[in-house]
Design an enzyme around this catalytic site. Sequence first.
Site, short mmCIF file in Angstrom:
data_model
loop_
_atom_site.label_atom_id
_atom_site.label_comp_id
_atom_site.label_asym_id
_atom_site.label_seq_id
_atom_site.Cartn_x
_atom_site.Cartn_y
_atom_site.Cartn_z
N LYS A 296 1.87 0.02 -9.09
CA LYS A 296 2.93 -0.91 -9.47
C LYS A 296 3.21 -0.71 -10.96
CE LYS A 296 1.50 -4.39 -6.08
NZ LYS A 296 2.64 -4.27 -5.15
N ARG A 371 -1.15 -4.18 5.34
CA ARG A 371 -1.11 -3.94 6.78
C ARG A 371 -2.32 -3.13 7.25
NH1 ARG A 371 4.58 -1.24 6.03
NH2 ARG A 371 4.47 -2.88 4.47
#
Length: 517
Positions: A296, A371
Amino acid sequence: MKNWLKGLTLSLALSSAALATPDAHAVDQFTDYLKTQHHFAHQHIDGADVLVLPVAEGGLVLPQKWSDAAKQIITDAVALEGFEGKQGQFLELLALPEFYAKRLWLVGTGTELERAAAERIGATLASKLSDKMNTVVVHGKDLNPNQIAAIAHGMDLRSYRFDRYKSEPAARPEYTVHWHGRDEAAAKAAYALTQPVAHGIFVARDITNLPGGDGYPKAIAEMAAEAVANYDIKATVYSPEQVKELGMGALYGVSQGSQHKAHLLVLEYQGGAANEAPIALVGKGNTFDTGGYNLKTSGSSIVRMQTDKAGGAAVIGAVMALAGQQAKVNVAGVVPLSHNLISGTALLPGDVVVTGDGTRVEVVNTDAEGRLILADGIWFARDQLKARAIADIATLTGSKARALGTDYAAIFSEHDALIGAMQAAGELTEEQVWQLPLGPYDGIIDSWLADVQNVGSPGAQAGARFLQHFAKDTPWIHIDMAANAYSTSAKGIHPAGANGYGVRLLSEWVKNYSDAE
């Protein structure tokens, strides 16, 4: 929903001392959070700092015993300010003649006071109380016991503070509220049933607020186990070695670049039949997310990544709420805990991990780690716990935030009963949900290298389809709560910071779905 405290019926009994003595906040766990008290026995209080008079729309009726001079001042002020009792209206009057309180607050309750609106009124009252206002009296004769409990609950939720990192924290709210209602015993019992919910929310807020350097997987697992110790909840913590032995390569892989390896937290509450399969709640517990090698790069996106464990925090709080209310259902909370950092041993884009069910996953993007850990959490709930239904919750995708913002969480499922129960829970708690489609999107997560890959487009659907693969034929619903977990400023029942989103949504969903089966 007219039965707006469904699931909080007075027939339920608390296992702790909360039901017997809630007006002293006798529940030990509350002492770390609140210095406030609620009393539900009618007694005259001379010199109260605040007298609160809830007023229905068009229904201002002043007590006969109040002096004529005071009533005239109130009537004139109401006319001058245009106060009509509409929901959310507020009017303050000071130093009325021959009055037994220092100030009078008129609060509009509207024509029909539902649970969420009552909680917002409580939050408003709490936000307006200063440190010089210690004694509050509420004339609640026109409120039913559930409405009184909801207002008190809203006051509690707004009064929470996360101040452990302040060198000189501001004084926490410290006031006593005396509730004068039609059925004070019923109001006391109804309020007692909100206490485990509030405690679950407070724990979820604490866990979510905790910075990544202190809130790593083992620390969160231990924190949660301690929080549930006084409830009828079995807590099991699986170590990194056990995670690996169970074959949960996706969960283990996300943390392999960190000194803080993956853990799995499992909370089990048995309120139903001994042979009844549990309803499972699976929450993403990524305790800090750098994005891994798909780093990020925006400071604004990475600085709040301790909130990436908010889904797991919501599951912990929801199981606490259900256990504290002695809900008649078996529930399992599954929280995969990871720490997504970069090092020489971290996952690389293009690596392949093997999940608990043997699926080989191409990790196209290391920043789509939520996920991965949920995949093994869902597998554990389905395969090891034999869950009869599964709801997973996660701060999963930016796509969801761009589509729905912060007012709604997205839900994905092909099971109407799960969807209906979740929508009803969202309306009741004002943790609103909006269904997005799962299909057709064929081939969205196909991989040339492995069985599936962990990204696709559109992004929110790709995450949901990926998780659906691991639920298989178990009834399943996915909640993408990205952008819902954190409040940049105080609003309504939420102070600034983590808001505990999902605790009430999940606990009400479990009861709704269980009742409808």
